[in-house]
Scaffold this motif. Structure first.
Motif, PDB file in Angstrom:
ATOM      1  N   VAL A  69       0.816  -1.207   0.000  1.00  0.00           N
ATOM      2  CA  VAL A  69       0.000   0.000   0.000  1.00  0.00           C
ATOM      3  C   VAL A  69       0.853   1.262   0.000  1.00  0.00           C
ATOM      4  CG1 VAL A  69      -1.913  -1.126   1.134  1.00  0.00           C
ATOM      5  CG2 VAL A  69      -0.174  -0.021   2.526  1.00  0.00           C
ATOM      6  N   SER A  70       2.171   1.127  -0.047  1.00  0.00           N
ATOM      7  CA  SER A  70       3.037   2.301  -0.038  1.00  0.00           C
ATOM      8  C   SER A  70       3.401   2.666  -1.474  1.00  0.00           C
ATOM      9  CB  SER A  70       4.306   1.982   0.744  1.00  0.00           C
ATOM     10  OG  SER A  70       5.170   3.069   0.781  1.00  0.00           O
ATOM     11  N   PRO A  71       3.362   3.944  -1.850  1.00  0.00           N
ATOM     12  CA  PRO A  71       3.035   5.101  -1.015  1.00  0.00           C
ATOM     13  C   PRO A  71       1.542   5.214  -0.716  1.00  0.00           C
ATOM     14  CG  PRO A  71       3.365   5.794  -3.267  1.00  0.00           C
ATOM     15  CD  PRO A  71       3.717   4.339  -3.227  1.00  0.00           C
ATOM     16  N   LEU A  72       1.257   5.754   0.441  1.00  0.00           N
ATOM     17  CA  LEU A  72      -0.116   5.828   0.918  1.00  0.00           C
ATOM     18  C   LEU A  72      -0.786   7.100   0.390  1.00  0.00           C
ATOM     19  CD1 LEU A  72       0.527   4.722   4.595  1.00  0.00           C
ATOM     20  CD2 LEU A  72      -0.076   3.311   2.647  1.00  0.00           C
ATOM     21  N   ARG A  73      -1.395   6.998  -0.784  1.00  0.00           N
ATOM     22  CA  ARG A  73      -2.020   8.179  -1.380  1.00  0.00           C
ATOM     23  C   ARG A  73      -3.141   8.713  -0.497  1.00  0.00           C
ATOM     24  NH1 ARG A  73      -2.037  11.283  -5.617  1.00  0.00           N
ATOM     25  NH2 ARG A  73      -3.970  12.145  -6.461  1.00  0.00           N
ATOM     26  N   PHE A  74      -3.915   7.842   0.106  1.00  0.00           N
ATOM     27  CA  PHE A  74      -4.953   8.283   1.039  1.00  0.00           C
ATOM     28  C   PHE A  74      -5.107   7.198   2.091  1.00  0.00           C
ATOM     29  CE2 PHE A  74      -9.025   8.877   2.948  1.00  0.00           C
ATOM     30  CZ  PHE A  74      -9.264  10.237   2.900  1.00  0.00           C
ATOM     31  N   SER A  75      -5.059   7.600   3.344  1.00  0.00           N
ATOM     32  CA  SER A  75      -5.213   6.637   4.431  1.00  0.00           C
ATOM     33  C   SER A  75      -6.003   7.250   5.575  1.00  0.00           C
ATOM     34  CB  SER A  75      -3.839   6.170   4.933  1.00  0.00           C
ATOM     35  OG  SER A  75      -3.054   7.262   5.366  1.00  0.00           O
ATOM     36  N   VAL A  76      -6.576   6.366   6.386  1.00  0.00           N
ATOM     37  CA  VAL A  76      -7.286   6.771   7.599  1.00  0.00           C
ATOM     38  C   VAL A  76      -6.367   6.484   8.779  1.00  0.00           C
ATOM     39  CG1 VAL A  76      -9.315   6.446   9.056  1.00  0.00           C
ATOM     40  CG2 VAL A  76      -9.533   6.299   6.561  1.00  0.00           C
ATOM     41  N   ALA A  77      -6.124   7.495   9.583  1.00  0.00           N
ATOM     42  CA  ALA A  77      -5.109   7.431  10.629  1.00  0.00           C
ATOM     43  C   ALA A  77      -5.414   6.379  11.687  1.00  0.00           C
ATOM     44  CB  ALA A  77      -4.973   8.802  11.299  1.00  0.00           C
TER      45      ALA A  77
ATOM     46  N   GLY B 104       1.049  11.252  -0.478  1.00  0.00           N
ATOM     47  CA  GLY B 104      -0.210  10.874   0.130  1.00  0.00           C
ATOM     48  C   GLY B 104      -0.644  11.818   1.224  1.00  0.00           C
ATOM     49  N   VAL B 105      -1.876  11.629   1.646  1.00  0.00           N
ATOM     50  CA  VAL B 105      -2.434  12.357   2.777  1.00  0.00           C
ATOM     51  C   VAL B 105      -3.101  11.347   3.703  1.00  0.00           C
ATOM     52  CG1 VAL B 105      -2.805  14.560   1.609  1.00  0.00           C
ATOM     53  CG2 VAL B 105      -4.572  12.793   1.495  1.00  0.00           C
ATOM     54  N   MET B 106      -3.143  11.692   4.976  1.00  0.00           N
ATOM     55  CA  MET B 106      -3.800  10.857   5.974  1.00  0.00           C
ATOM     56  C   MET B 106      -4.801  11.710   6.740  1.00  0.00           C
ATOM     57  SD  MET B 106      -2.141   8.895   9.298  1.00  0.00           S
ATOM     58  CE  MET B 106      -1.615   7.400   8.451  1.00  0.00           C
ATOM     59  N   LEU B 107      -6.036  11.244   6.808  1.00  0.00           N
ATOM     60  CA  LEU B 107      -7.080  11.916   7.579  1.00  0.00           C
ATOM     61  C   LEU B 107      -7.376  11.123   8.837  1.00  0.00           C
ATOM     62  CD1 LEU B 107      -7.489  13.272   4.760  1.00  0.00           C
ATOM     63  CD2 LEU B 107      -9.912  13.477   5.355  1.00  0.00           C
ATOM     64  N   GLY B 108      -7.606  11.829   9.938  1.00  0.00           N
ATOM     65  CA  GLY B 108      -7.933  11.184  11.190  1.00  0.00           C
ATOM     66  C   GLY B 108      -9.356  11.449  11.604  1.00  0.00           C
ATOM     67  N   ARG B 109      -9.533  12.440  12.479  1.00  0.00           N
ATOM     68  CA  ARG B 109     -10.855  12.690  13.052  1.00  0.00           C
ATOM     69  C   ARG B 109     -11.903  13.034  12.001  1.00  0.00           C
ATOM     70  NH1 ARG B 109     -11.335  10.878  18.374  1.00  0.00           N
ATOM     71  NH2 ARG B 109      -9.161  10.409  18.821  1.00  0.00           N
TER      72      ARG B 109
END
Length: 338
Positions: free
Chosen positions: A4-12, A230-235
């Protein structure tokens, strides 16, 4: 399975939130986003209930297991166990600022020990065939991020880390709570872009302050010739999970229709039924992750209230989920009939 790397979009990874129920639910909204486990410590993996800590549904792929620890040998052993469970990637936590994490000598405090982190990465890479990534902050406490972060990245890059996710805030290990550490220190996106410019071949994702897909798309666009991986979104992803429904189309460019939230709930029913068949299982253990699905829609407040109140009642079953769904469907039907 594919890396899955690079992580273009992930949930933290989020403690007490991104458990297996949450990840299964999120996977119904997006096929492509990488989903992270809650952090699990290396000693817990080695000595604890592995099925409870590491078990997951095959539908969750691509899924990343985040480990916490600072002992290279322990982390290597834990990594081998994680690989045996079928995860796609292993991530080392170097970003969590909580007191509990600090007392165990892992999380954000490890940014002060880049040589040790490099040793840990090297040990895990030697133990498994999976990609080993690191999630970190831009710095900690009074350290200057423009000095600490480049030095840290140099060490872990030399150790062969597969990718980095950088939370673009400094972590204050004393005086701020973990919650405050998510918002009080200022964001420094420019520094993350500078790190990417200095390491063009190292996959780097950015985390912190990304509240919607508009912001995510903007950060994935080139800036002065530099493009993040990539970007990672959390809350934001957790509180308003409906935004995940557009990820495959908007972030990955797939020519697909966004999943319908009503159909997502219906597709959750077999999973919920299977969960409730397990000893001691409760409806609320699953539905607590679904509260924000209809945010902004008519009936959303009733949906949340029914799930919040009735899911924790003794013997609560699928009828509660269906009642809550009907509460959202009703305004839609009434509007269509008017």
């Amino acid at each position: 399975m594919s890396p899955v790397s690079p992580l273009r979009f992930s949930v933290a990874p989020m403690m007490d939130w991104t458990d297996r129920h949450c990840r299964f639910f999120h996977r119904l909204l997006t096929r492509r986003a990488a989903l992270f486990t809650e952090m699990v410590t290396a000693p817990a993996v080695i000595h604890g209930d592995r099925d409870r800590l590491l078990g997951f549904s095959p539908e969750e792929h691509p899924v990343v297991c985040q480990l916490g620890g600072s002992d290279p040998r322990q982390l290597a052993e834990a990594a081998r166990i994680v690989e045996g469970f079928g995860y796609d990637q292993i991530d080392l936590n170097c970003g969590c600022p909580s007191d509990r994490v600090q007392s165990g000598r892992f999380g954000a405090c490890l940014m002060a020990e880049p040589d040790l982190v490099a040793e840990c990465v090297d040990a895990m890479r030697g133990a498994v065939s999976l990609p080993v990534s690191v999630k970190c902050r831009i710095g900690i406490d009074d350290a200057e991020p423009t000095v600490m972060l480049p030095g840290f990245v140099e060490k872990v890059a030399a150790a062969g880390v597969a990718s980095l996710t950088i939370h673009a805030r400094k972590a204050w290990l004393q005086g701020l709570s973990p919650k405050e550490n998510r918002s009080v220190p200022p964001l420094d996106y420019d520094l993350v872009f500078a790190i990417k410019a200095a390491h063009p071949t190292l996959p780097i994702a950015l985390n912190g302050g990304i509240g919607d897909l508009d912001r995510a798309e903007a950060l994935l666009a080139p800036r002065d010739g530099v493009r993040l991986d990539g970007v990672m979104l959390g809350r934001a992803a957790y509180d308003t999970p409906a935004l995940l429904a557009a990820v495959d189309r908007r972030i990955f460019g797939e020519a697909v229709a966004d999943p319908d939230p009503f159909e997502v709930v219906e597709r959750m029913e077999p999973y919920v039924a299977a969960h409730l068949a397990e000893p001691g299982a409760k409806l609320g253990q699953v539905t607590r992750h679904m509260l924000g699905l209809f945010a902004g829609r008519p009936g959303a407040r009733t949906w949340r209230r029914i799930l919040t109140v009735k899911s924790i009642e003794s013997g609560a079953g699928l009828e509660v989920l269906r009642e809550a769904l009907d509460a959202v469907r009703r305004p839609v039907a009434e509007r269509a009939a008017s």
